[in-house]
Every structure is written in C-alpha cells, then in structure tokens.
Write an enzyme that holds these catalytic residues in place. Structure first.
Site: not given
Ligand code: NAP
Length: 495
Positions: A174, A249, A283, A384
């Site tokens: 997804k 992650e 990230c 963050e």
């Molecule tokens: P996010 O809001 O947590 O969303 C990540 C994914 O999870 C999206 O596909 C999202 O879908 C989905 N999601 C949302 N609610 C969910 C639920 N209840 N159950 C299952 N899946 C769900 O994060 P983001 O805004 O896309 O990305 C930014 C974050 O990612 C930052 O905190 C960044 O630090 C972190 N990140 C970490 C790494 C690492 O390797 N440590 C790498 C890159 C990014 P939708 O898009 O449909 O909401």
C-alpha cells in the site's frame, strides 16, 4: 494524466468501492498527475488471497531463479530511469537530480538482490556429538503487508519488495496516498521482468482504511512499515496483539555537529544538503546543527548567506536547489513549528514563511528556514518537523555537543565534522544513532549497508544490505544424525 488501477493477481482492476482519488503536482496544483482507486477492505482481501495462492509455488522457486527476475527488473529500471524520475518529481516535488537518485537506489537494490540470490548463506556448525552435523537455513514466512511513506516513492518500496519476494514471500503493498503512481509503475516493471502473477499486489487507498485492513487480516504474517512514529506505534500494537512479525522504520531528529577544528566549508556544504535537500522531508534530514562555541558566529554567518542563495522552484526545471513541500498540509505543519519556535524564544534569521513568487505561485513552497540560539529542550530541537527548518544550537565543547546530539527520543542518523581522529572515533562510540557519518551530512544511505535507527526511530530491525533479509526470513535449525543410534544431547552417559 493517467488513470491507475489496483494490481491484483497480475491484473489491473478498479476498486470494488467504485471510488477514486486524484494526485496533484505539488509544484503546480492545477496539474492532476493521476487518478487512483480509493480501495476498501474487499480489495485488500482479494489481494491477500492472490498473494496467498501465489506463495505456494513461489516459495519453491530456487533463490537463484528468483534473483534472475530481480536482475531483469534492474535492466528495465535502468531504461526507465529518466521517465520515472520525472514522474516522481511531478508527484512528490523533489528536484529531478534527487528523484534520479531515489530511482537509482531502487536499481541498486535490485542489483544487490540479484547477487544475494546466489549467496544467501546459512551456517554449518560443529555438533556436541559425534556423527552428527548442524546447520541453519532461511525460509520465507508467507504473505507480507508493505506500507510505505511518500518521501522516497521508489527507494523505500524497493527496499521492502526486493528482499521480501527474493526470500520467497509474497506481498501486498500500500503506497502513500501522496505518491501512488511510482509504485504502480514499479509493479509493471516487475511483471515485465517475469514476476509471476500474485507475488506482488498493489492496492491504493487511505492508510486508515486499507492500511488497517492489512494489519488486521489473519493471513498477513508480517508487516514492514516506514512512516511516522505515531502510526508506527499503532502498527506495532496491532502486530503485537496478533503476533505478526513487524519491522518499523520511523521518524528522526538528526543532528550535525561541527567542531572548532573542522573544515568549515565542507561542513557548510554538508548542512545545506542535509537540511534542505528533499526540502527537509527526509527521515535522515539534518534538523539540528550543533556548533562548538568558537565557530558559532562565523558559521552562522556563512550558513545564512548560502541558504538565502538557494533557488526554489519546480524540480523539473534547471538549476533548482529546493522543490516544493509535498502538500498544503505539510506546508501548514512546518509553519506551525516556525510559530512554536518563535514563541519559545529561538531567533529566526531567515525563511519562516511560504514562498509564492514567479513560477512558485501555484505550489506548496516554503523558504529554507534557520533558527539560531535554540536550546536543546525547545520543541523545535526535539520534535520531527519534516520540512526545511534547521535549529542551530551552541555547545561549549565536544562533550556537550555529543550530549546535545543524543538529547532526543529519536536515533536515526548523526554527523560529526572534525579533523581530530580521536574525537571522530569517540563520537562514533557515543552517538546513539543507527547511522553515523564522519565529515559527511546526515543523509546519503547506500543500499548494501544496514539502514535504521535506535530509540523511537524503530524496533530494532535494519533495512538495506543483508540485514533486510533477516526481517523477511525465518531461521530453521537443522540437526542430521548419521550415527545410526540414539544420541542424547546434554545427557550424561554412564559407562
Ligand atoms: P505516515 O503518515 O506515518 O504514513 C506512512 C504510511 O502509513 C502511508 O502509506 C499511510 O497511508 C499509512 N498509514 C496511515 N495510517 C495508517 C494506519 N492506521 N494503518 C496502516 N497504515 C497507515 O508517514 P508519512 O507522512 O507518509 O511519512 C513521513 C514519516 O516517515 C516521517 O516521520 C519520516 O521520518 C518517516 N520516514 C522514516 C524512514 C526511516 O527509514 N526511518 C524513511 C522515510 C520516512 P496514507 O498515505 O494513505 O496516509
């Protein structure tokens, strides 16, 4: 503008919900990049069923044969690099050089997988008993749920997909709602490379709806998630309750330390790239700059001048340094942190507002922003922000700089600029982060190295390199007794 469909059992199909959503270009909100199905639990159930069916045969295909598909995928990806990099810039906003890099990371990960398939070692060990041998091998688990964020629309999906399927698992992915198109194109590449139907299935839709449907499905054996710590906690909770394997992650609050003996020009280039590359939406982005007192004023002067010369604009155009933020809400979220920083008493020296001039009039642009005189306890030094905002903190010496570096709940990446070998080694020892860079910025992971963080950045797994394969496999320990008699381990024998 293209209409995308879910990819289930090797076929493109509409959602059973009959709903769709559109994806717009963050550099020009008049442009619709694609229309996607807004799927529901029924679509997820179909995709998991397809993956379950495919798993029976796929797990029996020898590793080297599976890895040949990864090599073919890499070849096709090389041909399509420019086309998909351009699509990625249109759907996510980062500048074309960076989307090329994002896609290259995917190619590298495919090539790494193509090698790993011929050398996926187990161990052979001596036995405590005579005429007995011991060994281990790795096996797949079944159907995985892969949930990815928007900031690396290809690199992160490939970090999960290649090790997951090369290991003999099948998957439902997804992608993030902001960046669905790239994963759709990637799935088509894998099909062209010869991946059997049902091994990888793509379902589009909102995390709250279909993400939850993946988590709660009894046939999902594991979830690999990259995203925010907030959603990661929720995923860890559900997987804990259902005893699913789960790799998380999550977020970061990465710091770059510059010591008084460092090459300041080099450190300056590093922080500009680390803080404002991908418009700060990494990230591993440099979110805190920790300067040793004697160079504090001089470095800030150099930094402000260079930051103000960065050119904002559409990432497809030439000579652009900083593209737009991914969305309006991301822009608003960043701005709310700027307001918090001002209220907390940090000094804003540049940026701090959105940018809507010239070609940027129809995009979600935010000026590269610097706060100085930030205290380590302030929210802008702790949370963050995920945007082009840099918090500069003064440290009186090396010891205090490392204390500040570690003073956060996150532990992804850190960077130390120094020419003192002893201090460099001491920093490597003391930094509470999964990744440490010496004389390089906090960003720049390579696909064959483990990637992940300590503390609230994750739950101890590492993507990238050989460690990604540990996530997606079970270890089987095998004992072969060729003595022809019953040998009892650990039982004393009395003659
Ligand atoms: P996010 O809001 O947590 O969303 C990540 C994914 O999870 C999206 O596909 C999202 O879908 C989905 N999601 C949302 N609610 C969910 C639920 N209840 N159950 C299952 N899946 C769900 O994060 P983001 O805004 O896309 O990305 C930014 C974050 O990612 C930052 O905190 C960044 O630090 C972190 N990140 C970490 C790494 C690492 O390797 N440590 C790498 C890159 C990014 P939708 O898009 O449909 O909401």
């Amino acid at each position: 503008m293209k209409t995308y469909k879910n990819f289930i059992a090797g076929k493109l199909m509409d959602s059973k919900s009959g709903r769709t959503f559109e994806n717009r270009n963050p550099a020009d909100w008049d442009e619709v990049v694609g229309i996607f199905p807004k799927s529901n639990a029924e679509d997820i159930n179909m995709a998991i069923e397809a993956a379950k069916k495919a798993y029976k045969k796929w797990r029996t295909v020898p590793w080297p044969k599976r890895s040949e598909i990864m090599r073919r995928a890499a070849e096709i990806m090389i041909e399509k690099k420019e086309e998909i990099a351009q699509l990625m810039t249109r759907e996510m906003g980062k500048v074309i050089n960076e989307t090329r890099g994002d896609f290259q990371e995917g190619i590298d990960t495919a090539l790494y997988a193509s090698i790993e398939g011929r050398k996926f070692f187990g161990y052979t060990l001596p036995s405590e008993l005579q005429n007995k041998s011991c060994m281990t091998k790795r096996e797949p688990l079944g159907v995985w749920g892969l949930i990815t964020p928007w900031n690396f629309p290809i690199a992160i999906p490939t970090w999960k997909v290649f090790p997951c399927i090369l290991s003999g698992n099948t998957a439902v992915i997804k992608p993030a709602t902001y960046t669905p198109a790239c994963v759709g194109e990637f799935a088509q590449i894998l099909q062209e490379a010869g991946l059997p139907d049902g091994v990888l299935n793509v379902v589009y839709g909102g995390g709250g709806e279909i993400g939850e449907a993946i988590l709660s499905h009894p046939d999902i054996v594991g979830v690999s998630f990259t995203g925010s710590s907030e959603i990661g906690r929720r995923i860890g909770e559900v997987c804990g309750n259902t005893l699913k394997r789960c790799s998380l992650e999550l977020g970061g609050k990465n710091g770059q330390v510059v010591l008084k003996d460092a090459d300041l020009e080099l450190a300056l280039e590093g922080v500009l790239w680390g803080a404002f590359g991908t418009t700060g939406q990494r990230c591993t982005a440099t979110s805190r700059l920790i300067l040793e007192e004697p160079i504090y004023d001089k470095f800030i002067e150099m930094l402000k001048q260079k930051t103000e010369s960065l050119k904002l604009g559409n990432g497809l155009n030439k000579d652009i340094d900083v593209g737009p933020m991914v969305s309006e809400s991301q822009c608003e979220s960043v701005h709310s942190y700027v307001e918090i920083g001002k209220k907390e008493g940090a000094k804003l020296i540049t940026g701090g507002e959105s940018y809507k001039e010239g070609e940027c009039v129809k995009g979600w642009y935010y000026k590269p922003t610097i706060f100085i005189d930030v205290l380590p306890t302030m929210r802008i030094a702790q949370e963050e922000i995920f945007g082009p905002v840099l918090s500069v903190i003064k440290a009186k010496d090396f010891k205090e700089a490392i204390e500040i570096l570690n003073n956060t709940v996150y532990g992804l990446s850190s960077s130390i600029y120094t020419n003192d070998l002893n201090k460099a080694h001491k920093a490597i020892e003391l930094a509470e982060t999964g990744i440490v860079y010496i004389n390089a910025p906090t960003i720049g992971a390579e696909c064959h190295m483990p990637f992940g963080g300590m503390k609230n950045t994750g739950n101890g797994h590492r993507e990238g390199g050989w460690t990604a394969y540990e996530i997606f496999t079970e270890i089987k320990s095998i004992y072969i007794d060729y003595s022809g008699s019953l040998q009892k381990a650990q039982i004393d024998t009395w003659e």
